[in-house]
Design a protein around this motif. Sequence first.
Motif, PDB file in Angstrom:
ATOM      1  N   GLY A 124       0.796  -1.222   0.000  1.00  0.00           N
ATOM      2  CA  GLY A 124       0.000   0.000   0.000  1.00  0.00           C
ATOM      3  C   GLY A 124       0.824   1.265   0.000  1.00  0.00           C
ATOM      4  N   LEU A 125       2.081   1.189   0.459  1.00  0.00           N
ATOM      5  CA  LEU A 125       2.911   2.385   0.551  1.00  0.00           C
ATOM      6  C   LEU A 125       3.863   2.562  -0.625  1.00  0.00           C
ATOM      7  CD1 LEU A 125       3.808   2.411   4.367  1.00  0.00           C
ATOM      8  CD2 LEU A 125       2.420   4.085   3.134  1.00  0.00           C
ATOM      9  N   CYS A 126       4.416   1.476  -1.131  1.00  0.00           N
ATOM     10  CA  CYS A 126       5.504   1.614  -2.108  1.00  0.00           C
ATOM     11  C   CYS A 126       5.283   0.914  -3.449  1.00  0.00           C
ATOM     12  CB  CYS A 126       6.806   1.066  -1.506  1.00  0.00           C
ATOM     13  SG  CYS A 126       7.396   2.000  -0.080  1.00  0.00           S
ATOM     14  N   LEU A 127       4.285   0.052  -3.568  1.00  0.00           N
ATOM     15  CA  LEU A 127       4.196  -0.783  -4.774  1.00  0.00           C
ATOM     16  C   LEU A 127       2.938  -0.553  -5.608  1.00  0.00           C
ATOM     17  CD1 LEU A 127       5.437  -4.182  -3.248  1.00  0.00           C
ATOM     18  CD2 LEU A 127       6.773  -2.463  -4.468  1.00  0.00           C
ATOM     19  N   THR A 128       2.134   0.438  -5.277  1.00  0.00           N
ATOM     20  CA  THR A 128       0.851   0.606  -5.974  1.00  0.00           C
ATOM     21  C   THR A 128       0.965   0.842  -7.487  1.00  0.00           C
ATOM     22  OG1 THR A 128       0.816   2.956  -5.353  1.00  0.00           O
ATOM     23  CG2 THR A 128      -0.340   1.406  -3.918  1.00  0.00           C
ATOM     24  N   PRO A 129       2.055   1.426  -8.032  1.00  0.00           N
ATOM     25  CA  PRO A 129       2.090   1.640  -9.483  1.00  0.00           C
ATOM     26  C   PRO A 129       2.401   0.376 -10.287  1.00  0.00           C
ATOM     27  CG  PRO A 129       3.628   3.109  -8.333  1.00  0.00           C
ATOM     28  CD  PRO A 129       3.220   2.044  -7.377  1.00  0.00           C
ATOM     29  N   PHE A 130       2.895  -0.665  -9.630  1.00  0.00           N
ATOM     30  CA  PHE A 130       3.414  -1.820 -10.358  1.00  0.00           C
ATOM     31  C   PHE A 130       2.326  -2.851 -10.639  1.00  0.00           C
ATOM     32  CE2 PHE A 130       7.053  -0.046  -8.091  1.00  0.00           C
ATOM     33  CZ  PHE A 130       7.971   0.082  -9.130  1.00  0.00           C
ATOM     34  N   HIS A 131       2.472  -3.529 -11.758  1.00  0.00           N
ATOM     35  CA  HIS A 131       1.533  -4.591 -12.129  1.00  0.00           C
ATOM     36  C   HIS A 131       2.288  -5.719 -12.811  1.00  0.00           C
ATOM     37  CE1 HIS A 131       1.877  -2.078 -15.742  1.00  0.00           C
ATOM     38  NE2 HIS A 131       1.655  -3.188 -16.420  1.00  0.00           N
ATOM     39  N   ILE A 132       1.670  -6.889 -12.820  1.00  0.00           N
ATOM     40  CA  ILE A 132       2.252  -8.064 -13.473  1.00  0.00           C
ATOM     41  C   ILE A 132       1.568  -8.240 -14.824  1.00  0.00           C
ATOM     42  CG2 ILE A 132       2.600 -10.556 -13.335  1.00  0.00           C
ATOM     43  CD1 ILE A 132       2.648 -10.310 -10.318  1.00  0.00           C
ATOM     44  N   SER A 133       2.351  -8.245 -15.872  1.00  0.00           N
ATOM     45  CA  SER A 133       1.814  -8.341 -17.234  1.00  0.00           C
ATOM     46  C   SER A 133       1.170  -9.704 -17.475  1.00  0.00           C
ATOM     47  CB  SER A 133       2.924  -8.113 -18.256  1.00  0.00           C
ATOM     48  OG  SER A 133       3.555  -6.873 -18.049  1.00  0.00           O
ATOM     49  N   PRO A 161      -5.126 -10.449 -15.793  1.00  0.00           N
ATOM     50  CA  PRO A 161      -6.211  -9.465 -15.706  1.00  0.00           C
ATOM     51  C   PRO A 161      -6.240  -8.814 -14.320  1.00  0.00           C
ATOM     52  CG  PRO A 161      -6.996 -11.524 -16.681  1.00  0.00           C
ATOM     53  CD  PRO A 161      -5.616 -11.787 -16.149  1.00  0.00           C
ATOM     54  N   TYR A 162      -6.361  -7.507 -14.303  1.00  0.00           N
ATOM     55  CA  TYR A 162      -6.331  -6.755 -13.042  1.00  0.00           C
ATOM     56  C   TYR A 162      -5.082  -7.134 -12.240  1.00  0.00           C
ATOM     57  CZ  TYR A 162     -11.194  -6.383 -14.485  1.00  0.00           C
ATOM     58  OH  TYR A 162     -12.337  -6.175 -15.220  1.00  0.00           O
ATOM     59  N   GLY A 163      -3.951  -7.113 -12.950  1.00  0.00           N
ATOM     60  CA  GLY A 163      -2.705  -7.614 -12.370  1.00  0.00           C
ATOM     61  C   GLY A 163      -1.919  -6.605 -11.570  1.00  0.00           C
ATOM     62  N   ASN A 164      -2.541  -5.478 -11.208  1.00  0.00           N
ATOM     63  CA  ASN A 164      -1.846  -4.530 -10.348  1.00  0.00           C
ATOM     64  C   ASN A 164      -1.545  -5.190  -9.006  1.00  0.00           C
ATOM     65  OD1 ASN A 164      -1.505  -2.238  -8.339  1.00  0.00           O
ATOM     66  ND2 ASN A 164      -1.682  -1.083 -10.224  1.00  0.00           N
ATOM     67  N   ILE A 165      -0.365  -4.933  -8.493  1.00  0.00           N
ATOM     68  CA  ILE A 165       0.083  -5.607  -7.284  1.00  0.00           C
ATOM     69  C   ILE A 165      -0.796  -5.249  -6.081  1.00  0.00           C
ATOM     70  CG2 ILE A 165       1.702  -3.857  -6.467  1.00  0.00           C
ATOM     71  CD1 ILE A 165       2.412  -7.632  -6.694  1.00  0.00           C
ATOM     72  N   LYS A 166      -1.431  -4.059  -6.119  1.00  0.00           N
ATOM     73  CA  LYS A 166      -2.305  -3.669  -5.003  1.00  0.00           C
ATOM     74  C   LYS A 166      -3.573  -4.512  -4.972  1.00  0.00           C
ATOM     75  CE  LYS A 166      -4.598   0.100  -7.511  1.00  0.00           C
ATOM     76  NZ  LYS A 166      -4.719   1.570  -7.650  1.00  0.00           N
ATOM     77  N   ILE A 195      12.457  17.759  -7.255  1.00  0.00           N
ATOM     78  CA  ILE A 195      13.577  18.399  -7.956  1.00  0.00           C
ATOM     79  C   ILE A 195      13.444  18.229  -9.474  1.00  0.00           C
ATOM     80  CG2 ILE A 195      16.075  18.318  -8.325  1.00  0.00           C
ATOM     81  CD1 ILE A 195      16.327  17.460  -5.368  1.00  0.00           C
ATOM     82  N   SER A 196      13.147  17.007  -9.909  1.00  0.00           N
ATOM     83  CA  SER A 196      13.114  16.708 -11.343  1.00  0.00           C
ATOM     84  C   SER A 196      11.762  16.999 -11.988  1.00  0.00           C
ATOM     85  CB  SER A 196      13.475  15.244 -11.576  1.00  0.00           C
ATOM     86  OG  SER A 196      12.491  14.393 -11.010  1.00  0.00           O
ATOM     87  N   LYS A 197      10.718  17.170 -11.157  1.00  0.00           N
ATOM     88  CA  LYS A 197       9.346  17.397 -11.634  1.00  0.00           C
ATOM     89  C   LYS A 197       8.793  16.220 -12.433  1.00  0.00           C
ATOM     90  CE  LYS A 197       9.054  21.528  -9.862  1.00  0.00           C
ATOM     91  NZ  LYS A 197      10.281  21.490  -9.034  1.00  0.00           N
ATOM     92  N   THR A 198       9.351  15.042 -12.198  1.00  0.00           N
ATOM     93  CA  THR A 198       8.827  13.823 -12.813  1.00  0.00           C
ATOM     94  C   THR A 198       9.123  12.644 -11.899  1.00  0.00           C
ATOM     95  OG1 THR A 198       8.773  12.517 -14.852  1.00  0.00           O
ATOM     96  CG2 THR A 198      10.929  13.224 -14.075  1.00  0.00           C
ATOM     97  N   SER A 199       8.411  11.536 -12.105  1.00  0.00           N
ATOM     98  CA  SER A 199       8.607  10.345 -11.282  1.00  0.00           C
ATOM     99  C   SER A 199       9.193   9.232 -12.134  1.00  0.00           C
ATOM    100  CB  SER A 199       7.274   9.898 -10.668  1.00  0.00           C
ATOM    101  OG  SER A 199       7.437   8.678  -9.971  1.00  0.00           O
ATOM    102  N   TYR A 200      10.465   8.935 -11.914  1.00  0.00           N
ATOM    103  CA  TYR A 200      11.128   7.899 -12.698  1.00  0.00           C
ATOM    104  C   TYR A 200      10.603   6.512 -12.357  1.00  0.00           C
ATOM    105  CZ  TYR A 200      14.305  11.730 -13.736  1.00  0.00           C
ATOM    106  OH  TYR A 200      14.819  12.938 -14.147  1.00  0.00           O
ATOM    107  N   VAL A 201      10.115   6.336 -11.132  1.00  0.00           N
ATOM    108  CA  VAL A 201       9.561   5.038 -10.739  1.00  0.00           C
ATOM    109  C   VAL A 201       8.287   4.747 -11.519  1.00  0.00           C
ATOM    110  CG1 VAL A 201       8.606   3.691  -8.833  1.00  0.00           C
ATOM    111  CG2 VAL A 201      10.606   5.136  -8.454  1.00  0.00           C
ATOM    112  N   LEU A 202       7.438   5.757 -11.691  1.00  0.00           N
ATOM    113  CA  LEU A 202       6.218   5.561 -12.476  1.00  0.00           C
ATOM    114  C   LEU A 202       6.543   5.262 -13.934  1.00  0.00           C
ATOM    115  CD1 LEU A 202       3.777   8.279 -11.078  1.00  0.00           C
ATOM    116  CD2 LEU A 202       3.877   5.851 -10.552  1.00  0.00           C
ATOM    117  N   GLU A 203       7.583   5.896 -14.455  1.00  0.00           N
ATOM    118  CA  GLU A 203       8.021   5.575 -15.821  1.00  0.00           C
ATOM    119  C   GLU A 203       8.488   4.130 -15.897  1.00  0.00           C
ATOM    120  OE1 GLU A 203      10.999   8.350 -16.947  1.00  0.00           O
ATOM    121  OE2 GLU A 203       9.578   9.989 -17.347  1.00  0.00           O
ATOM    122  N   LEU A 204       9.212   3.698 -14.877  1.00  0.00           N
ATOM    123  CA  LEU A 204       9.686   2.320 -14.820  1.00  0.00           C
ATOM    124  C   LEU A 204       8.522   1.344 -14.726  1.00  0.00           C
ATOM    125  CD1 LEU A 204      12.367   0.691 -14.703  1.00  0.00           C
ATOM    126  CD2 LEU A 204      12.187   0.785 -12.213  1.00  0.00           C
TER     127      LEU A 204
END
Length: 455
Positions: A32-41, A44-49, A152-161
């Motif tokens: 709930g704190l660190c992994l919500t953007p990630f999903h397993i390809s 169906p509905y493979g988001n880790i959350k 600082i960067s005004k973007t989220s590299y983790v979300l891009e990843l």
Amino acid sequence: MASIIQIILLLLCGSVFFVKRIHKLVILIITGLCLTPFHISGIPYGNIKYLIPLCVFVSEFKLIKSQLRSFNFISNISCLMVLASIILWINSPHYSGIKGLTLILLFELVYKYFIIVMSYVLVINLSDLNPVLRAIKCCLIILTVFGVLNYISKTSYVLELAGNSEMASYFKYADRFRVQSLFNNAFDYGFSCLSCLIVYTFAYNKKMTDKLSFFIVFACAIFGILFCGGRTLVLCFIVFEFIFLLLTKKRFLQRFKVLLGIGIISSLTYFYIPVVEEKIDEMLTMFSPNDSAAESSNLDMRTTQYTAVLFYVRDNMLFGRGRDFFLVDLGWGKGGLEGAVDKDLMGLEGVLMGLLLERGIFGVLAYITYYISILLYLCRRRKNDRTLFAASVSLILVFLLFGNATGELFSFYLTLVFTGIFIKIFDIEENNRTKLNYETNKIYNSSTSLQSKIL
């Protein structure tokens, strides 16, 4: 890199079936704190959350089923939401058939309301809180590091990843930049920080953690609350501090001194720290009926949205228009503003509006009954542990305030996880007192019997 992340996520889901129960709770919190953007390809509905709560539910199905059959407080409020979910399915044209029922039960129960049952059964004794507190502290440090980089960067590299490049730089081009750290939505970041701070405030007051850890968590949480850009979060933080101080067992003069000190410090920071002044001014526009400078929600917008909602449910007032009516029928899931049928409903801010639109009066009453039942349960236990009572009530109230000011978003996840933990602590403490009284009475009766024999 993407393949490595996929393997790690699969291993994390698989580990749930083999680790200890308290470690399952830690995995739920880390998710709930660190992994919500990630999903397993490929799933169906493979988001880790979604996958982690599902794995925990399956791995502890017997225990959860036993808990639901026990007819205690947790099972009663859970059964209420089971009934609400079935009625929602009956009245949702986009979720017809067995497949639709399965999806509704998953999204409404396994991914949401059963989370409180999971966290409740995964806590065995008070010592289980130690790994939970360590996990929260580590996660907040990670969130703050990536939050600073995001600022600082005004973007989220983790979300891009994670494959969400659109949200990674969404706020870079928005009218007001918001720090989102490891979340898709900046408000989720702010509320997660606040909910963790509430847990740590409880733990610190109960001497379950040291002063250094508390101040690390406090600093990380304040960064998230201020820089997520949500004026509602600042208001929620103030409400939490006020409620917690009032409900904890202190004399009135002590509470007055603390509140007076907070007032003086807040006034000084408002007048001498520009960023604080800016955030408070933004927060105050929430209550302005008409403010052309306010680009976010205000009372005038909410009045318009409630009027629009009442128009759409005028013939379906009792049960609403069904799940996903807002996204599908009104077009808000088809490219946002461009595909919207009714632009007055932009954002549909506030849980009650969404519930009334899609679930009608029954859905609103089920929601209100659920959380009022929790508050009443906590109030009945207030004399057992004032600090625990203050923390748990603060958590529920700021959650309700946040949800009805901006929408629930993902705030329900950690709220229900931590509420389940708090309720279990109440039960553990009560059981410990019962055992202590039993042993005391046993010793007293033995002593009395021995004295009578001597006499």
